[in-house]
Design a protein around this motif. Sequence first.
Motif, PDB file in Angstrom:
ATOM      1  N   THR A  72       0.843  -1.191   0.000  1.00  0.00           N
ATOM      2  CA  THR A  72       0.000   0.000   0.000  1.00  0.00           C
ATOM      3  C   THR A  72       0.882   1.246   0.000  1.00  0.00           C
ATOM      4  O   THR A  72       1.990   1.245   0.531  1.00  0.00           O
ATOM      5  N   THR A  73       0.357   2.302  -0.632  1.00  0.00           N
ATOM      6  CA  THR A  73       1.045   3.590  -0.582  1.00  0.00           C
ATOM      7  C   THR A  73       0.042   4.662  -0.208  1.00  0.00           C
ATOM      8  O   THR A  73      -1.098   4.651  -0.663  1.00  0.00           O
ATOM      9  N   GLY A  74       0.479   5.583   0.642  1.00  0.00           N
ATOM     10  CA  GLY A  74      -0.347   6.731   0.997  1.00  0.00           C
ATOM     11  C   GLY A  74      -1.094   6.568   2.301  1.00  0.00           C
ATOM     12  O   GLY A  74      -1.385   5.466   2.761  1.00  0.00           O
ATOM     13  N   GLY A  75      -1.408   7.724   2.899  1.00  0.00           N
ATOM     14  CA  GLY A  75      -2.285   7.744   4.064  1.00  0.00           C
ATOM     15  C   GLY A  75      -1.649   7.425   5.394  1.00  0.00           C
ATOM     16  O   GLY A  75      -2.345   7.022   6.334  1.00  0.00           O
ATOM     17  N   ILE A  76      -0.303   7.620   5.526  1.00  0.00           N
ATOM     18  CA  ILE A  76       0.312   7.369   6.838  1.00  0.00           C
ATOM     19  C   ILE A  76       1.008   8.626   7.360  1.00  0.00           C
ATOM     20  O   ILE A  76       1.974   8.543   8.109  1.00  0.00           O
ATOM     21  N   GLY A  77       0.491   9.779   6.971  1.00  0.00           N
ATOM     22  CA  GLY A  77       1.053  11.044   7.422  1.00  0.00           C
ATOM     23  C   GLY A  77       0.422  11.546   8.712  1.00  0.00           C
ATOM     24  O   GLY A  77      -0.252  10.804   9.425  1.00  0.00           O
ATOM     25  N   PRO A  78       0.582  12.864   9.017  1.00  0.00           N
ATOM     26  CA  PRO A  78       0.146  13.413  10.302  1.00  0.00           C
ATOM     27  C   PRO A  78      -1.248  14.025  10.314  1.00  0.00           C
ATOM     28  O   PRO A  78      -1.682  14.499  11.368  1.00  0.00           O
ATOM     29  N   THR A  79      -1.958  14.037   9.194  1.00  0.00           N
ATOM     30  CA  THR A  79      -3.227  14.754   9.145  1.00  0.00           C
ATOM     31  C   THR A  79      -4.419  13.848   9.428  1.00  0.00           C
ATOM     32  O   THR A  79      -4.308  12.625   9.432  1.00  0.00           O
ATOM     33  N   HIS A  80      -5.577  14.482   9.620  1.00  0.00           N
ATOM     34  CA  HIS A  80      -6.782  13.755  10.030  1.00  0.00           C
ATOM     35  C   HIS A  80      -7.231  12.715   9.019  1.00  0.00           C
ATOM     36  O   HIS A  80      -7.860  11.709   9.374  1.00  0.00           O
ATOM     37  N   ASP A  81      -6.923  12.949   7.716  1.00  0.00           N
ATOM     38  CA  ASP A  81      -7.375  12.013   6.698  1.00  0.00           C
ATOM     39  C   ASP A  81      -6.354  10.921   6.399  1.00  0.00           C
ATOM     40  O   ASP A  81      -6.555  10.108   5.492  1.00  0.00           O
ATOM     41  N   ASP A  82      -5.263  10.883   7.150  1.00  0.00           N
ATOM     42  CA  ASP A  82      -4.297   9.799   7.018  1.00  0.00           C
ATOM     43  C   ASP A  82      -4.745   8.642   7.905  1.00  0.00           C
ATOM     44  O   ASP A  82      -4.362   8.540   9.072  1.00  0.00           O
ATOM     45  N   ILE A  83      -5.580   7.779   7.334  1.00  0.00           N
ATOM     46  CA  ILE A  83      -6.246   6.738   8.131  1.00  0.00           C
ATOM     47  C   ILE A  83      -5.830   5.329   7.727  1.00  0.00           C
ATOM     48  O   ILE A  83      -6.456   4.354   8.130  1.00  0.00           O
ATOM     49  N   THR A  84      -4.757   5.214   6.960  1.00  0.00           N
ATOM     50  CA  THR A  84      -4.349   3.891   6.492  1.00  0.00           C
ATOM     51  C   THR A  84      -4.004   2.964   7.649  1.00  0.00           C
ATOM     52  O   THR A  84      -4.432   1.804   7.672  1.00  0.00           O
ATOM     53  N   ALA A  85      -3.216   3.435   8.610  1.00  0.00           N
ATOM     54  CA  ALA A  85      -2.793   2.563   9.713  1.00  0.00           C
ATOM     55  C   ALA A  85      -3.995   2.049  10.492  1.00  0.00           C
ATOM     56  O   ALA A  85      -4.082   0.853  10.808  1.00  0.00           O
ATOM     57  N   ASP A  86      -4.941   2.933  10.810  1.00  0.00           N
ATOM     58  CA  ASP A  86      -6.140   2.499  11.544  1.00  0.00           C
ATOM     59  C   ASP A  86      -6.948   1.503  10.727  1.00  0.00           C
ATOM     60  O   ASP A  86      -7.487   0.529  11.265  1.00  0.00           O
ATOM     61  N   SER A  87      -7.041   1.756   9.418  1.00  0.00           N
ATOM     62  CA  SER A  87      -7.837   0.883   8.561  1.00  0.00           C
ATOM     63  C   SER A  87      -7.204  -0.494   8.426  1.00  0.00           C
ATOM     64  O   SER A  87      -7.907  -1.515   8.441  1.00  0.00           O
ATOM     65  N   VAL A  88      -5.883  -0.548   8.299  1.00  0.00           N
ATOM     66  CA  VAL A  88      -5.202  -1.839   8.209  1.00  0.00           C
ATOM     67  C   VAL A  88      -5.336  -2.596   9.526  1.00  0.00           C
ATOM     68  O   VAL A  88      -5.553  -3.815   9.533  1.00  0.00           O
ATOM     69  N   ALA A  89      -5.231  -1.893  10.648  1.00  0.00           N
ATOM     70  CA  ALA A  89      -5.437  -2.542  11.944  1.00  0.00           C
ATOM     71  C   ALA A  89      -6.831  -3.149  12.018  1.00  0.00           C
ATOM     72  O   ALA A  89      -7.003  -4.289  12.481  1.00  0.00           O
ATOM     73  N   LYS A  90      -7.828  -2.421  11.547  1.00  0.00           N
ATOM     74  CA  LYS A  90      -9.198  -2.937  11.552  1.00  0.00           C
ATOM     75  C   LYS A  90      -9.322  -4.143  10.635  1.00  0.00           C
ATOM     76  O   LYS A  90     -10.006  -5.130  10.967  1.00  0.00           O
ATOM     77  N   ALA A  91      -8.662  -4.110   9.481  1.00  0.00           N
ATOM     78  CA  ALA A  91      -8.723  -5.239   8.558  1.00  0.00           C
ATOM     79  C   ALA A  91      -8.171  -6.509   9.201  1.00  0.00           C
ATOM     80  O   ALA A  91      -8.680  -7.608   8.964  1.00  0.00           O
ATOM     81  N   PHE A  92      -7.140  -6.364  10.024  1.00  0.00           N
ATOM     82  CA  PHE A  92      -6.526  -7.517  10.686  1.00  0.00           C
ATOM     83  C   PHE A  92      -7.162  -7.819  12.053  1.00  0.00           C
ATOM     84  O   PHE A  92      -6.809  -8.817  12.680  1.00  0.00           O
ATOM     85  N   GLY A  93      -8.058  -6.951  12.487  1.00  0.00           N
ATOM     86  CA  GLY A  93      -8.720  -7.181  13.776  1.00  0.00           C
ATOM     87  C   GLY A  93      -7.806  -7.027  14.965  1.00  0.00           C
ATOM     88  O   GLY A  93      -7.940  -7.746  15.963  1.00  0.00           O
TER      89      GLY A  93
END
Length: 248
Positions: A72-93
């Motif tokens: 994956t690329t994108g969405g791991i920065g400091p702003t409110h819309d950088d939600i990749t890490a949270d989303s991947v955590a949710k995908a893995f439970g």
Amino acid sequence: MAGAAEPVTAAVLVIGDEILSGRTKDRNIGYIAEYLTAIGVDVREVRVVPDIEDEIVGAVNALRARYTYVFTTGGIGPTHDDITADSVAKAFGVGIDVDPRARAMLLEYIKPEDLNEARLRMARIPHGADLVENPVSKAPGFWIGNVIVMAGVPTIMQAMLDQVAPKLRTGVRMLSQTVRADAREGDVGGPLGAIAKANPEVSIGSYPFMAEDGRPNTNLVVRGRDPEKLAAAVAQVEAMVAALAPRP
């Protein structure tokens, strides 16, 4: 880890509203595909999704079930819309929190007094993930299961890919040879299809272009993992091209 008999496959998941809106032009897909192909990993699918949690979670789960690796690329920065890490955590439970290792990495680049809440978001890592080092700006990516999460900034993504590449399982490299047809694509389509049918263990593609003289021309690209089968198919393509050539 080279030489796996079975093909090693990958998908690329690009995350970001800015890509879909056209405001930012993607420079990562081609780089990743070329890089992985060179080391024996076949990119089979590319998806682009917006900064919407359900979209990211659904794509991550679909792709990680289908391919050896997901990048994956994108969405791991400091702003409110950088939600990749949270989303991947949710995908893995799994849970997610500030990782002490990641925080220490940030402090190599950021003064302690400047490590505010926004910047600290870049140290939030899903539980159980390994970190992917970022030698450019220190904020790490991460690797969980078969999903490798990297930055969207091309220079940082490229540095992260260099970090993970030696740890990837790789297959037999795809070989490729190009034959210039000196003919239009429509002229070679029929006989080329017959050659492709007779050589099922290689792939043959035709790529039209405008030649130096301003006339339409075609490159015929033959790909395969077995050198002998590749050579046999190339010989047939070359013979076909020679047969089509106008006689002097």
